[in-house]
Design an enzyme around this catalytic site. Structure first.
Site, PDB file in Angstrom:
ATOM      1  N   GLU A 184       1.309  -0.895   0.017  1.00  0.00           N
ATOM      2  CA  GLU A 184       0.179  -0.252  -0.055  1.00  0.00           C
ATOM      3  C   GLU A 184       0.407   0.950   0.112  1.00  0.00           C
ATOM      4  O   GLU A 184       1.826   1.314   1.460  1.00  0.00           O
ATOM      5  CB  GLU A 184      -1.310  -0.354   1.476  1.00  0.00           C
ATOM      6  CG  GLU A 184      -1.675   1.096   1.450  1.00  0.00           C
ATOM      7  CD  GLU A 184      -2.827   1.444   2.174  1.00  0.00           C
ATOM      8  OE1 GLU A 184      -3.932   1.739   2.704  1.00  0.00           O
ATOM      9  OE2 GLU A 184      -3.642  -0.119   3.032  1.00  0.00           O
ATOM     10  N   LYS A 192      -8.387  -1.109   1.308  1.00  0.00           N
ATOM     11  CA  LYS A 192      -9.452  -1.201   1.995  1.00  0.00           C
ATOM     12  C   LYS A 192     -10.749  -2.163   2.109  1.00  0.00           C
ATOM     13  O   LYS A 192     -11.224  -2.282   0.716  1.00  0.00           O
ATOM     14  CB  LYS A 192      -9.976  -0.122   2.157  1.00  0.00           C
ATOM     15  CG  LYS A 192     -11.380  -0.461   3.324  1.00  0.00           C
ATOM     16  CD  LYS A 192     -10.570  -0.924   5.144  1.00  0.00           C
ATOM     17  CE  LYS A 192      -9.233   0.331   5.614  1.00  0.00           C
ATOM     18  NZ  LYS A 192      -8.807  -0.177   6.759  1.00  0.00           N
TER      19      LYS A 192
END
Length: 412
Positions: A216, A232
């Site tokens: 990420e 997410k």
């Protein structure tokens, strides 16, 4: 238990030649020039301290300025003796301190600093070969800081806070540690080779080390363009898992909330009207998991400083929640130990490029124990038992890599 050996100042420590997001052209060609470390509780604003240290070495400021489009190509590599770039680590607690939010409970890996900035210069010498191991690698059983029942209870308490309107979403993170013997750096370096580890690498100190396998992007900046890629939403990397992630109303709603939070974070340091969602809810693979990722970009506001950028994006929205400061207060109440090396930022700051990954899928070693952190985002629709299982699924590949390819650990 064996302590990590002293940092080799003349060259990069063996096994740590790849700092997350370090340009590949610098492999085996850097030496340490200067270093700054800071712990929560020490004087000063960490954002300003980082800014002063790195910009004093001519790093980071070029990335924040708009590109003129008149350059003749890639920037020449700095000459030996001049700063080539820096590894930068910012813990979640340091990020909270930057914005005056609760920093949470003490880190279980207390020897790992909350801020580390290591400036490197080029060298014509190669990094030394690793010394022979003084003891075989052994990893003991993992001991969690809370039981599955306690983790589930924290998820239920987070849902109650959402029901009261205190917060809209919050990330709840657990921790586990295991004793070890032998050299932890090869084990931590294995994390960087996990599939999907966009920010794979190792950062070391005198008696500590951090290994990262993060997919990420916390923040990437080149030519005044700011980019963040929040993740997410998680499912097993199977055909049915992909379909379930794509069609889950709960996961999509949670993801959109974090996208909105990240848009607002970038807007604080962006030119008016420049924030864009370039890609929404794309499915990416990390190890044996599908994850949903979006890409958000903006143009840097005129005169943006590194300190202001760090205050805007740290700690990362996908591992805190919304509203961010309220979520950090809830995290401090719910989690039994601090996040240490987990859920912070780690990467590279060059003269004209900044690239920091979020330290999910990350482990840290102190003199006696390895530490891992894993969790997930909680919404009103979250099921406590499912959230506990998701955190275990995220931690599983990290634990397996740390155990080693041939030698079993002492247990799970």
């Amino acid at each position: 238990m064996m302590e990590i050996g002293p940092l080799v100042v003349e060259t990069l420590p063996y096994g740590a030649g790849v700092t997350p997001a370090m340009p590949s052209a610098y492999l085996d060609s850097l030496t340490e020039l200067d270093r700054f470390e800071w712990y929560v509780g020490q004087p000063g604003d960490p954002a300003e301290l980082i800014d002063g240290f790195l910009t004093g070495h001519g790093l980071g400021t070029g990335a924040l300025r708009p590109s003129t489009g008149t350059g003749s190509g890639a920037r020449p590599r700095p000459e030996p003796g001049h700063p080539a770039g820096a590894a930068l680590f910012v813990s979640a607690a340091a990020g909270a301190a930057m914005i005056g939010a609760p920093t949470g409970r003490p880190s279980p890996a207390a020897g790992v600093p909350d801020v580390v900035a290591v400036v490197y210069t080029r060298t014509t010498r190669r990094a030394p070969e690793p010394p022979p191991p003084t003891a075989p690698w052994w990893l003991g059983p993992w001991l969690p800081s809370w039981s599955p029942a306690a983790h589930a209870a924290a998820v239920a308490a987070a849902r109650d806070a959402i029901g009261r309107g205190d917060i809209y979403q919050v990330n709840v993170v657990g921790h586990a540690s295991a004793r070890y013997t032998g050299d932890p750096i090869p084990a931590l370096a294995r994390l960087g080779r996990l599939p999907g580890a966009r920010y794979g690498g190792v950062l070391t100190g005198d008696t500590w080390a951090i290994g990262c396998a993060s997919p990420e992007t916390l923040i990437e900046v080149t030519g005044g363009r700011l980019v963040t890629r929040p993740i997410k939403g998680t499912r097993p990397a199977t055909g049915p898992g992909r379909v379930e992630l794509l069609t889950s109303a709960k996961e999509r709603a949670e993801h959109i909330m974090i996208v909105d939070l990240e848009r607002n974070d970038l807007a604080r340091v962006a030119a008016t009207g420049s924030v864009r969602v370039d890609e929404l809810y794309a499915i990416r693979r990390w190890c044996d998991l599908w994850q949903a990722e979006s890409t958000i970009s903006a143009r840097a506001a005129y005169g943006l400083r590194l300190a202001d950028l760090l205050r805007a994006v740290c700690p990362g929205g996908s591992v805190t929640g919304t509203p961010k400061v309220s979520a950090l207060g809830r995290i401090a109440d719910l989690e039994p130990v601090g996040r240490g090396a987990g859920m912070g930022g780690l990467g590279w700051v060059g003269p004209d490029h900044i690239d920091l990954g979020l330290t999910i899928r990350t482990a840290a070693a102190d003199g006696e124990r390895l530490h891992v952190w894993a969790g997930g985002g909680i919404t009103w629709d979250s099921d406590p038992d499912a959230e506990v299982a998701e955190a275990a699924a995220k931690a599983g590949p990290v634990r397996t890599a740390l155990t080693g390819p041939d030698r079993p650990s002492g247990g799970a």
